[in-house]
Design an enzyme around this catalytic site. Structure first.
Site, mmCIF file in Angstrom:
data_model
loop_
_atom_site.group_PDB
_atom_site.id
_atom_site.type_symbol
_atom_site.label_atom_id
_atom_site.label_comp_id
_atom_site.label_asym_id
_atom_site.label_seq_id
_atom_site.Cartn_x
_atom_site.Cartn_y
_atom_site.Cartn_z
ATOM 1 N N HIS A 40 0.860 -1.188 0.000
ATOM 2 C CA HIS A 40 0.000 0.000 0.000
ATOM 3 C C HIS A 40 0.898 1.241 0.000
ATOM 4 O O HIS A 40 2.125 1.126 -0.120
ATOM 5 C CB HIS A 40 -0.956 -0.033 1.189
ATOM 6 C CG HIS A 40 -0.292 -0.296 2.513
ATOM 7 N ND1 HIS A 40 0.680 0.532 3.045
ATOM 8 C CD2 HIS A 40 -0.428 -1.316 3.405
ATOM 9 C CE1 HIS A 40 1.078 0.050 4.202
ATOM 10 N NE2 HIS A 40 0.437 -1.086 4.441
ATOM 11 N N HIS A 43 4.007 1.303 2.177
ATOM 12 C CA HIS A 43 5.182 0.666 1.567
ATOM 13 C C HIS A 43 5.772 1.551 0.472
ATOM 14 O O HIS A 43 7.001 1.658 0.332
ATOM 15 C CB HIS A 43 4.797 -0.687 0.946
ATOM 16 C CG HIS A 43 4.242 -1.684 1.922
ATOM 17 N ND1 HIS A 43 2.925 -2.056 1.928
ATOM 18 C CD2 HIS A 43 4.841 -2.386 2.916
ATOM 19 C CE1 HIS A 43 2.721 -2.955 2.881
ATOM 20 N NE2 HIS A 43 3.869 -3.174 3.507
ATOM 21 N N GLN A 67 7.200 -15.766 12.026
ATOM 22 C CA GLN A 67 6.801 -14.658 12.893
ATOM 23 C C GLN A 67 5.302 -14.681 13.184
ATOM 24 O O GLN A 67 4.801 -13.786 13.853
ATOM 25 C CB GLN A 67 7.236 -13.313 12.306
ATOM 26 C CG GLN A 67 6.436 -12.825 11.113
ATOM 27 C CD GLN A 67 7.073 -11.592 10.493
ATOM 28 O OE1 GLN A 67 8.183 -11.619 9.967
ATOM 29 N NE2 GLN A 67 6.379 -10.462 10.562
ATOM 30 N N ARG A 193 -3.629 -5.444 6.602
ATOM 31 C CA ARG A 193 -4.725 -6.137 7.283
ATOM 32 C C ARG A 193 -6.032 -5.350 7.275
ATOM 33 O O ARG A 193 -7.069 -5.892 7.664
ATOM 34 C CB ARG A 193 -4.321 -6.496 8.723
ATOM 35 C CG ARG A 193 -3.279 -7.613 8.805
ATOM 36 C CD ARG A 193 -3.053 -8.097 10.238
ATOM 37 N NE ARG A 193 -2.197 -9.279 10.282
ATOM 38 C CZ ARG A 193 -0.894 -9.273 10.587
ATOM 39 N NH1 ARG A 193 -0.288 -8.124 10.868
ATOM 40 N NH2 ARG A 193 -0.205 -10.398 10.619
#
Lengths: 300, 300
Positions: A40, A43, A67, A193
């Protein structure tokens, strides 16, 4: 722009690019932007910073299984390689490194990098093992790419603090460049997310940025004096959402992430981080704001 | 030969040397020999190998506090900087890096590298935390020197296996070069800790190399067939010394260090390590021998 999927090919290509660059410049700066993809504008801002500060920009896209906890969203984490490549191309990235899980972990890793202290609080408390997974994969990427600079978003402020601690402790030859959070017009911090949110929860999630802005203002105008004032204010604002379930709503020193006791006075600190992790339905969102004391300039 | 005590100066000097070397060769190989000093001919053999295989040879001398347990010999570990520098000069070392504890650990490290599995056996079992200290400092030295090759003695065979696992798991851009054990004429493996031995214990300590040689011969002539045969034989030989107290006398696969059960047959394995740790008075000595299956060449 090259799209590379193996470590061997990446090293070969980087070696060639470095040699070409060495003809033109005294030192070659390789800038790495490590991501989990589904890119997005947050970034994109990292890639822009990397493009400005580096001769060679490498974007890595890797959803790192180690992770994620056993009940977290590794399998369902959103992926869209084609769109990611378009974004990377638009930002002038030189190499996109997209390894498979088998390429990064041909066998399960026996080696783990752990940072104590700052990993035990906030997201570290809610996500045991998460930061060991992050530091281990980031160190692998550093060893593979050997960048001079690496760019991380401040939305994951604790991640930045943890990586800076690792780089410092292990003398890694790389500069960590933290970049500011990018928000939607209505204040929601960009996150891969966010795509999980329904329209209704997306609207409720605005309480996060609202709570942080209110906390910042209260510090600035002096109505919030202690850590307790901030905690109360954060809970009040987030409580306006019917679905919000607070994981943490905390204030601490940055970058040590030492927690402030309720009665501690905020003006004793030069650099504070107010950080939130809140669940809206199944979606856990994080957000934060940094409050740095300004030097008071005396105008004579 | 340059003697350098700070990380900043070492990086500056290496950068200059690399640039000079780049004029003469396509690629510059920096070879690192990490040691704790009090150098003997075992260390000298590492420096010789590094000199043969590298353009620039860096010797580090650092008694690393975090790999010593609370009741171990960190304080009393033998040190002789002047003699070490003479040895290094004689072996053609380019840079000796001798940092202080404060230079390597300005604050206590919060970051630790841990290798699971192979660190839990042998010396790892007797010295909890030891290998985390080793991997952490070796990774610091790798990040500071950025060598293409690093040279380690096979006397610490488990250390070699642990470091190779770390390098593999974390994709560290360095080749690990293991070098053979160097022995006195009478068989005693060279060790900085041999200086702790009285003349009497020094003589008794010969049971270590004698036991290993006897074990090797028994495997070769076929009188030792199972792991149990080896264990019995090692205990018999070491038992000849009145003062020897066995910490371990073990046989395992190399480099995995998977232990062999008593009934396991040795000829099922291509590469075995017989390893000893034995205390003579307060002095704990280690020694080992590798037994690799030879390819049987058929002469038609």
């Amino acid at each position: 722009m090259k799209v590379i999927r193996t470590i061997t090919e990446l090293r070969r290509e980087l070696s060639l690019m470095r040699k070409k660059q060495a003809i033109h410049s005294e030192e070659t700066i390789v800038g790495l932007v490590p991501t989990m993809g589904y890119l997005h504008q947050g970034h994109a801002s990292l890639m822009k910073a990397a493009r400005e500060q580096s001769h060679i920009v490498v974007l890595s896209i890797f959803v790192n299984p180690i992770q994620f906890g056993p009940n977290e969203d590794f399998e369902s984490y959103p992926r869209d390689e084609q769109r990611d490549l378009e974004t990377a191309r638009a930002e002038g990235v030189d190499i996109v490194f997209i390894p498979s899980v088998e390429e990064m972990y041909p066998q399960p890793t026996q080696t783990t990098i752990a940072v104590s202290g700052i990993t035990e609080r906030l997201c570290g408390a809610s996500r045991p093992g998460h930061f060991n997974g992050v530091t281990t994969v980031v160190s692998k990427l550093f060893n593979i790419v050997q960048p001079q600079k690496a760019f991380f978003g401040m939305k994951d402020a604790q991640q930045v603090a943890v990586i800076e601690q690792m780089v410092h402790d292990l003398n890694m030859p790389v500069d960590i460049i933290p970049c500011p959070i990018v928000r939607e017009q209505d204040g929601l911090a960009l996150s891969s997310r966010n795509v999980y949110l329904s329209a209704e929860l997306r609207q409720e999630a605005l309480v996060l940025s609202q709570a942080l802005r209110a906390a910042q203002e209260s510090v600035e105008i002096g109505t919030a004096v202690t850590a307790k004032d901030i905690r109360r204010l954060l809970h009040e604002h987030i409580g306006k959402s019917a679905h919000a379930v607070i994981d943490y709503a905390e204030i601490q020193a940055f970058p040590s992430l030492e927690p402030l006791a309720d009665q501690e006075e905020l003006n004793a600190y030069d650099d504070l981080l107010i950080a939130l992790a809140v669940k809206f339905g199944k979606t856990r969102l994080i957000d934060n704001i940094r409050i740095q004391k300004m030097e008071v300039l005396s105008h004579v």
